[in-house]
Design an enzyme around this catalytic site. Sequence first.
Site, PDB file in Angstrom:
ATOM      1  N   GLN A 133       0.776  -1.190   0.065  1.00  0.00           N
ATOM      2  CA  GLN A 133       0.088   0.064   0.198  1.00  0.00           C
ATOM      3  C   GLN A 133       0.729   1.229  -0.012  1.00  0.00           C
ATOM      4  O   GLN A 133       1.937   1.498   0.762  1.00  0.00           O
ATOM      5  CB  GLN A 133      -0.939   0.007   1.143  1.00  0.00           C
ATOM      6  CG  GLN A 133      -1.967   1.243   1.128  1.00  0.00           C
ATOM      7  CD  GLN A 133      -2.713   1.127   2.318  1.00  0.00           C
ATOM      8  OE1 GLN A 133      -2.158   1.604   3.349  1.00  0.00           O
ATOM      9  NE2 GLN A 133      -4.093   0.648   2.469  1.00  0.00           N
ATOM     10  N   TYR A 212      -6.338  10.228   4.846  1.00  0.00           N
ATOM     11  CA  TYR A 212      -5.223  10.514   4.441  1.00  0.00           C
ATOM     12  C   TYR A 212      -5.065  11.514   3.066  1.00  0.00           C
ATOM     13  O   TYR A 212      -6.295  11.872   2.731  1.00  0.00           O
ATOM     14  CB  TYR A 212      -4.027   9.144   4.380  1.00  0.00           C
ATOM     15  CG  TYR A 212      -3.972   8.739   5.570  1.00  0.00           C
ATOM     16  CD1 TYR A 212      -3.156   9.205   6.309  1.00  0.00           C
ATOM     17  CD2 TYR A 212      -4.655   7.393   5.769  1.00  0.00           C
ATOM     18  CE1 TYR A 212      -2.893   8.442   7.933  1.00  0.00           C
ATOM     19  CE2 TYR A 212      -4.286   6.588   7.130  1.00  0.00           C
ATOM     20  CZ  TYR A 212      -3.776   7.203   7.990  1.00  0.00           C
ATOM     21  OH  TYR A 212      -3.537   6.385   9.169  1.00  0.00           O
ATOM     22  N   ARG A 259      -7.938   1.758  -2.861  1.00  0.00           N
ATOM     23  CA  ARG A 259      -8.592   1.737  -1.716  1.00  0.00           C
ATOM     24  C   ARG A 259      -9.246   2.829  -1.393  1.00  0.00           C
ATOM     25  O   ARG A 259      -8.957   3.825  -1.407  1.00  0.00           O
ATOM     26  CB  ARG A 259      -7.543   1.425  -0.580  1.00  0.00           C
ATOM     27  CG  ARG A 259      -8.427   0.816   0.930  1.00  0.00           C
ATOM     28  CD  ARG A 259      -7.513   0.782   1.804  1.00  0.00           C
ATOM     29  NE  ARG A 259      -7.946  -0.519   2.812  1.00  0.00           N
ATOM     30  CZ  ARG A 259      -7.790  -0.618   4.114  1.00  0.00           C
ATOM     31  NH1 ARG A 259      -7.187   0.318   4.774  1.00  0.00           N
ATOM     32  NH2 ARG A 259      -8.192  -1.762   4.900  1.00  0.00           N
ATOM     33  N   GLY A 351      -8.488  -7.255   8.833  1.00  0.00           N
ATOM     34  CA  GLY A 351      -7.159  -6.864   9.437  1.00  0.00           C
ATOM     35  C   GLY A 351      -6.766  -7.406  10.713  1.00  0.00           C
ATOM     36  O   GLY A 351      -5.840  -8.180  10.817  1.00  0.00           O
ATOM     37  N   ARG A 352      -7.423  -7.197  11.809  1.00  0.00           N
ATOM     38  CA  ARG A 352      -7.160  -7.699  13.085  1.00  0.00           C
ATOM     39  C   ARG A 352      -7.223  -9.099  13.093  1.00  0.00           C
ATOM     40  O   ARG A 352      -6.595  -9.808  14.067  1.00  0.00           O
ATOM     41  CB  ARG A 352      -8.175  -7.045  14.193  1.00  0.00           C
ATOM     42  CG  ARG A 352      -7.914  -5.354  14.310  1.00  0.00           C
ATOM     43  CD  ARG A 352      -8.867  -4.669  15.220  1.00  0.00           C
ATOM     44  NE  ARG A 352     -10.367  -4.879  14.336  1.00  0.00           N
ATOM     45  CZ  ARG A 352     -11.611  -4.662  15.042  1.00  0.00           C
ATOM     46  NH1 ARG A 352     -11.500  -4.530  16.410  1.00  0.00           N
ATOM     47  NH2 ARG A 352     -12.468  -4.682  14.459  1.00  0.00           N
TER      48      ARG A 352
END
Length: 394
Positions: A133, A212, A259, A351-352
Amino acid sequence: MSSTTSVVSHPVASDTVVSDTVASEESRSDATTADASPLLQPARLGSLRLRNRLVMAPMTRNRAGATGVPEPIMATYYAQRASAGLIIAEAATPNAVGATYPNIPAIYDDTHAAGWRRVTEAVREAGGQMFLQLQHGGRVGHPETSGHHPLAPSPVPLPDTIFTPSGHQESVVPKEMTVEQIDATVADFAAAARRAVDAGFAGVEVHSANGYLLHQFLSGATNRRTDGYGGSVAHRIRFTVEVVRAVAEAIGPERVGVRIAPGVTANAMREDDVDEVYPALVGELRDLGLAYLHVVFADPDSSLFRTLRAAWPGTIVANPALPWPGPLPADGGRAAGERLLAAGADLISLGRSFLANPDLVTRMRTGAPLNPIRDAHLMYVGGETGYTDYPTLA
């Protein structure tokens, strides 16, 4: 889980087809039982043959060196999780000013590429495949961390404190990017993508989400420009489109994912017109032949998700909207992922669940319980604890 769960048919580009019928000797073992989840079925992503439909989502872990060079422990961490169909490695900054937090990896010089090469080689030896990424923080940055004053679409500061090498500090008002700085940043993304491929990544993901820089351009709350990069929806999506096109031209569109996070409020983001912005953005990107569109916190019941699915001709990676903050469901997101596959997603990013379970694929296949997450070590604490020391079934 029932074996009758299936993926809804939808039009896809021929070079990004994800097919239930694709199988190889190495991947058939992922779906040998009668009640195998569709998440464990083999798939394709362009020329890549994936052993399953599970994608390890990019997660900031703060284990790089102070100059952004990936540390050897990162190779261990990712190789432990190589059974994912695809790993999308954590965000790496394409230039110095884009750095967000301490110990974030970068990909703008040869030392960064050499560090990442150790990671990709370790994952490849473990049988895995990786994208990287690419992320520019924009206003999510601090001079103490990067050595530079943050740049953003407009001088709208992050309303929160930000983590720096000396702890949390008040954020600073970013400088509005000039057109020349915008052009230079586009070029930096393209150069970073070339370095990533040279470092052994199969492709890159352009991060236009989670508050971002690219996401900041998309939102009228953080983009108050009056030139060709602000104001109308067509102008606000322009920067993301230019970055993606430049990256696609640099390494080939089949190596590029994007994304997005419609309506996600991370890093104090606010979006009032997601139903206009994201269909317009997808409309500009849909014919580029990209590897995938990655939708964060995807809701299969959302009209916007259905609109994006209908508009996108290729692979969609969907990240289910699991509880945050708070504990994960006991199945680690398996049921939510299967619902998204049934709603037309092709691959599911978690993810987690991967963070706490290096052998998540095996645990899902066998129905074994999942490790709980040690939240105190989720992000900012370096070293092995909460990183490479999660146990596996073996």
